[in-house]
Design a protein around this motif. Structure first.
Motif: not given
Length: 490
Positions: A98-106, A114-120, A415-424
């Motif tokens: 099972x995968x989301x339609x967008x594949x990456x979390x958005x 609470x999906x992360x945006x670090x992994x797929x 949000x307007x810049x599609x940023x959901x996290x700050x990562x290294x």
């Protein structure tokens, strides 16, 4: 005078006499009180809810406990329906990925977790009722990669990961309880004996989600993974999953007892652990348990259960907000026993492992920290501005990666810049001369020079932050690490 009044008055009189006797013993020779006449004290006054049937109160109280105990089963039943049957969802059969339609979390995904945006991610509901199933996993290369195998109570039964040790890819067989067959020697990387027939498998792989080439590579790798019944695997037959036959929670949509009707079905499908027998025995008195029928309950019991069903999720949300472990710099660590193979801390299991994140890693795989209030103890809210300051000495020591992700109601925030996290590895971050990183957390777009370090908050309402440290150092696992300071600045 009725019997209860006589008992109440007798207890009250006994209380007064005890109080007087204690006073006389403590102060020998003290004359009795000679002021205004005293009236008997009614020890039970105000302790009973007027007009509420005790049977209903009993059902409400136990119903809340049953809800908190069984929430993971209720939630998984809902997700399984949504992901297997819902025409608006992905509609994937059992024993398939099972995968989301967008594949990456958005932020387009609005089902919590609470999906992360670090992994797929890719996941599967595994049905072992017909016998063992083989997971065939492709070599992920140098990327962080983990496979979390959980039952529907969120107990982590097995891990395939670098921290867990052993092979990361190849063929892994899941063997259900009571299976009497034999397996060919040396054919599988691991044989995983599991105590339930229903499992949830969650695969995470670290990529740069902003890099289209890495996203494409991840899709190709996941497409080569397979789920195959043992018989088909050994015979070399291709297996095409087609089974959508699951318990449909939508059939209970208008039922005020739907949470408990769902729980009763799921307890039958996923037998509770023997250690839970005392709890289940108590729940039986309100018609909650494997194979039980709520329609057999008296009306007073079902009224109490309906109230518990209404209030259950709200009580779990309140427990998410409570500090469970060490608090430092505006953050508090998740419970130390989160993500373990088995727990009898049912509140933690439901609030954190399930409601917050569907399932959760144990601390040695990923240590989580949570921020929901500022330095004044007030909830993080879109009306305010905040700053997260990470100095070079604050950078966590991890073998994989770290990140800060912003959520509202367990979802990523549009949000307007599609940023959901700050990562290294977030591109374009600006650091000061000494390497300090200042992150602006606010709803309003900052000045252009600061947009590079902006983590957008929602336009209105409360929100929270989660810090993830994947493959953390021993000091982080032991909760000795002090995370960067989070402060309200306006």
């Amino acid at each position: 005078m009725d019997r209860r009044s006589v008992l109440t008055r007798s207890l009250a009189t006994a209380g007064v006499l005890l109080a007087q006797g204690h006073h006389a013993h403590a102060n020998p020779g003290t004359p009795p009180h000679t002021g205004a006449p005293r009236q008997d004290i009614d020890l039970l006054k105000g302790q009973e809810t007027e007009g509420m049937d005790p049977t209903e109160l009993h059902a409400y109280s136990l119903g809340l406990q049953a809800y908190q105990y069984g929430w993971p089963l209720i939630y998984f039943a809902t997700l399984r329906t949504r992901w297997t049957l819902d025409p608006q969802g992905v509609r994937r059969p059992l024993n398939s990925w099972i995968q989301t339609r967008e594949f990456v979390a958005t932020s387009h995904y609005r089902n919590g977790g609470s999906f992360n945006t670090d992994t797929v991610y890719t996941s599967a509901f595994i049905d072992l009722r017909q016998g063992p199933v083989v997971l065939s996993l492709t070599d992920p290369g140098p990327r962080y990669f983990s496979v979390q195998i959980s039952d529907l109570y969120t107990n982590n039964l097995a891990y395939i990961s670098q921290r867990a040790g052993g092979p990361l890819w190849g063929d892994f067989v899941l063997v259900p309880p009571g299976w009497q067959g034999t397996l060919p020697e040396g054919r599988f990387q691991r044989v995983l004996q599991v105590p339930q027939h229903w499992l949830f498998v969650l695969v995470r792989m670290r990529i740069d989600q902003d890099d289209p080439a890495e996203v494409a590579q991840a899709k190709a790798l996941y497409a080569r993974n397979r789920i195959t019944p043992l018989g088909d695997f050994l015979a070399g037959r291709e297996f095409v999953a087609s089974d959508h036959q699951v318990f449909d929670v939508n059939r209970l949509a208008q039922n005020p007892l739907r949470a408990f009707a769902t729980l009763n079905h799921m307890l039958t499908e996923n037998p509770p652990d023997a250690d839970d027998a005392a709890l289940l025995q108590a729940f039986r008195t309100i018609g909650v348990g494997p194979g039980l029928d709520l329609s057999a309950n008296p009306a007073t019991v079902n009224r109490g259960l309906a109230r518990a069903a209404r209030d259950g999720l709200r009580t779990l949300r309140a427990h998410v907000e409570r500090p469970w472990a060490r608090a430092v710099n505006g953050w508090y660590y998740f419970p130390t026993h989160i993500g373990q193979a088995k727990t009898n801390d049912y509140l933690m299991r439901s609030a954190w492992q399930s409601l917050w994140g569907i399932v959760a890693h144990p601390p040695h795989e990923c240590t989580y920290l949570w921020a929901s209030v500022d330095q004044h103890g007030e909830r993080l809210n879109s009306r305010r501005r905040y700053e997260l300051v990470m100095r070079p000495t604050d950078v966590p020591r991890v073998e994989a990666f770290w990140s800060f992700t912003l959520y509202q109601d367990f979802n990523l925030v549009p949000n307007e810049i599609n940023r959901w996290a700050i990562r290294e590895n977030t591109r374009g971050l600006q650091r000061e001369a000494d390497g300090t990183l200042r992150i602006a957390i606010q709803a309003q777009r900052p000045a252009d020079a600061l947009v590079s370090n902006w983590l957008p908050a929602p336009k209105e309402g409360n929100f929270n932050l989660t810090m993830r440290n994947y493959m953390p150092s021993a000091e982080i696992v032991a909760q000795r690490y002090d995370p960067p300071a989070l402060r309200r600045v306006g």
